[in-house]
Design an enzyme around this catalytic site. Sequence first.
Site, PDB file in Angstrom:
ATOM      1  CG  ASP A   1      -1.739  -4.958   8.627  1.00  0.00           C
ATOM      2  OD1 ASP A   1      -0.842  -5.814   8.705  1.00  0.00           O
ATOM      3  OD2 ASP A   1      -1.706  -3.995   7.829  1.00  0.00           O
TER       4      ASP A   1
ATOM      5  CD  GLU B   1       5.646  -0.277   3.616  1.00  0.00           C
ATOM      6  OE1 GLU B   1       5.019  -1.083   4.335  1.00  0.00           O
ATOM      7  OE2 GLU B   1       5.173   0.828   3.250  1.00  0.00           O
TER       8      GLU B   1
ATOM      9  CD  GLU C   1       3.574  -1.370  10.948  1.00  0.00           C
ATOM     10  OE1 GLU C   1       4.188  -0.506  11.632  1.00  0.00           O
ATOM     11  OE2 GLU C   1       2.772  -1.071  10.044  1.00  0.00           O
TER      12      GLU C   1
HETATM   13  O1  KIV Z   1      -1.447  -2.114   5.385  1.00  0.00           O
HETATM   14  C1  KIV Z   1      -0.888  -2.446   4.320  1.00  0.00           C
HETATM   15  O2  KIV Z   1      -1.404  -2.234   3.205  1.00  0.00           O
HETATM   16  C2  KIV Z   1       0.415  -3.114   4.413  1.00  0.00           C
HETATM   17  C3  KIV Z   1       1.115  -3.435   3.131  1.00  0.00           C
HETATM   18  C4  KIV Z   1       1.561  -2.206   2.444  1.00  0.00           C
HETATM   19  C5  KIV Z   1       2.223  -4.399   3.335  1.00  0.00           C
HETATM   20  O3  KIV Z   1       0.860  -3.378   5.483  1.00  0.00           O
HETATM   21 NA    NA Z   2      -0.158  -2.430   7.233  1.00  0.00          NA
END
Ligand code: KIV
Ligand code: NA
Length: 266
Positions: free
Chosen positions: A84, A183, A116
């Site tokens: 991420d 989500e 995102e």
């Molecule tokens: O950070 C995370 O765990 C996520 C998932 C829930 C998709 O982005």
């Molecule tokens: Na995330």
Amino acid sequence: PKRVRVHHLAEAKARGEKLAMLTAYDAVTAAIFDAAGMDILLVGDSIGNVMHGHATTIPVTVDDMIPAARAVARATKRAFVVIDLPFGSYEAGPQQALETAVRIFKETGADAVKLEGGLRSVPQIRALTSAGIPVVAHLGYTPQSENLLGGPRVQGRGEAAVESLAGDAKAVEDAGAVAVVLEMVPTDVAARITEAARIPTIGIGAGPHCDGQVLVWTDMAGMTGWSPRFARRYAELGAALQQAAQDYVAEVKDSSFPDEEHSFDR
Ligand code: KIV
Ligand code: NA
């Protein structure tokens, strides 16, 4: 086992083979999940809530993410590793996103990054894709915007919201995203987006019709007392670990550990 590469994601969708994805934040769990046959491991910014004790993902930094991503990448033989981009590391524009993602790629060995946002993140997705960095998009409930969204709430319920979500999904696909996480999206909306999309959709609280599923590992393993409604608890590891720790405390206190078997002769 042969590594999962980016083209395998689209191939799985074409074959109708579902993609299994879990979060991982360290080497020990990554190795276990990889051996279990996970297709994708996500070094999520949920590390903030899960591992660092924050209430949200907002405080997570790139410096928090990098050591976790390194550990996961090192411990993984087969799974596709996604990291991420944390809040504040890409929103300013394509240049900021590129600087963050290049640093992450150089320092971790991840296979792709996730960010995102739909339309608003299109310039970032294009810039990273042009630079050779695969991007996974994340739509629906996006935790980095929790202050704007008013907390974890189902997204895409009204007809206007459905249209805007479908537009976002089309936009991230056209920008070059290799997959998209949905989500907390109603089942029929996620099904419609999945059918329209050429890239795989990966659901979390988005029903059974997505091309894959993702969960936070501590939720699915029952590490804590509470899990979100959309997470099935496949084990009660929190209770099992507490019992093991309690037994250890008791045996240290009453001197039944260590015994001969766990001690050395001269
Ligand atoms: O950070 C995370 O765990 C996520 C998932 C829930 C998709 O982005
Ligand atoms: Na995330």
